[in-house]
Design a protein around this motif. Structure first.
Motif, short mmCIF file in Angstrom:
data_model
loop_
_atom_site.label_atom_id
_atom_site.label_comp_id
_atom_site.label_asym_id
_atom_site.label_seq_id
_atom_site.Cartn_x
_atom_site.Cartn_y
_atom_site.Cartn_z
N LYS A 88 1.38 -2.74 -6.12
CA LYS A 88 0.65 -3.28 -4.96
C LYS A 88 1.28 -2.80 -3.66
CE LYS A 88 -0.95 -7.50 -7.24
NZ LYS A 88 -0.85 -8.98 -7.28
N ARG A 89 2.60 -2.84 -3.61
CA ARG A 89 3.32 -2.40 -2.41
C ARG A 89 3.05 -0.92 -2.13
NH1 ARG A 89 8.39 -2.59 -4.09
NH2 ARG A 89 8.57 -0.34 -4.28
N GLU A 90 3.17 -0.10 -3.15
CA GLU A 90 2.99 1.34 -2.97
C GLU A 90 1.55 1.68 -2.58
OE1 GLU A 90 5.25 3.69 -2.77
OE2 GLU A 90 6.90 2.34 -3.28
N LEU A 91 0.57 0.99 -3.15
CA LEU A 91 -0.82 1.23 -2.80
C LEU A 91 -1.07 0.95 -1.32
CD1 LEU A 91 -3.66 1.99 -3.88
CD2 LEU A 91 -4.04 -0.46 -4.24
N GLU A 92 -0.52 -0.13 -0.84
CA GLU A 92 -0.70 -0.47 0.58
C GLU A 92 0.09 0.46 1.48
OE1 GLU A 92 -1.26 -4.28 3.47
OE2 GLU A 92 -0.18 -4.58 1.58
N GLU A 93 1.33 0.78 1.11
CA GLU A 93 2.14 1.68 1.93
C GLU A 93 1.52 3.06 2.04
OE1 GLU A 93 6.16 2.00 0.50
OE2 GLU A 93 6.62 -0.10 0.93
#
Length: 183
Positions: A88-93
């Motif tokens: 989730k973090r990587e998708l948003e970043e």
């Protein structure tokens, strides 16, 4: 046969921010000893964003290959981090997207002959777009293309990143987009 090796001794050759390299002495199941060079890694995550037709890749320079590589959004796990939360973090970043639904696509061992790395694969759907939030040392461009076309590019050799290949082919199969294939 037990198909097992036990560690007799471990010698750390290098310990860095991302990997630790060891020269291990192991005992084989026949009692003989040999050496295993191992790259220990905390693992990572690869996410296939899918809007119902398209996926999104990131293009970034990959130093070991000295070229720009096209990949699904991905990143490394911090020690003890939940893989889905990392995804989730990587998708948003990297993409500037949030998904309403995630499907676990399993695990991927990128090179079991010498590394402990495990990459967790996810399909992200019901996307809404916010804003990219790249790390200060991260430079990439986003590319949008139909998921079916991404699968075709894997089969033709245009899309070469291993984790991306595994994740996209699994996502395309799950969504019924692989068709009859080549004969």
């Amino acid at each position: 046969m037990k198909l097992n090796e036990t560690t007799a001794a471990q010698n750390t050759v290098f310990s860095g921010r991302i990997i630790t390299v060891c020269d291990d002495e192991v005992v084989l199941e026949n009692g003989k000893r040999t050496r295993r060079e191992v790259v220990y890694h905390h693992g990572g995550v690869c996410v296939v964003p899918f809007d119902g037709e398209n996926t999104y890749l990131v293009r970034q320079f990959r130093y070991p290959y000295k070229e720009v590589v096209r990949e699904s959004p991905a990143g490394k796990l911090e020690p003890g981090e939940d893989p889905l939360e990392c995804g989730k973090r990587e998708l948003e970043e990297e993409l500037g997207a949030v998904a309403g639904r995630y499907t676990d696509l399993g695990r991927f061992y990128p090179s079991p002959g010498y590394t402990s790395e495990v990459i967790h694969l996810y399909l992200a759907e019901e996307l809404s777009f916010t804003q990219q939030n790249l790390d200060e040392d991260e430079f990439l461009e986003v590319e949008k293309l139909p998921l079916r076309r991404a699968a075709e590019q894997i089969l033709s050799g245009e899309l070469v990143d291993g984790k991306t290949q595994a994740a996209i082919l699994k996502a395309a199969a799950l969504r019924g987009l692989l068709g009859e294939g080549r004969r």
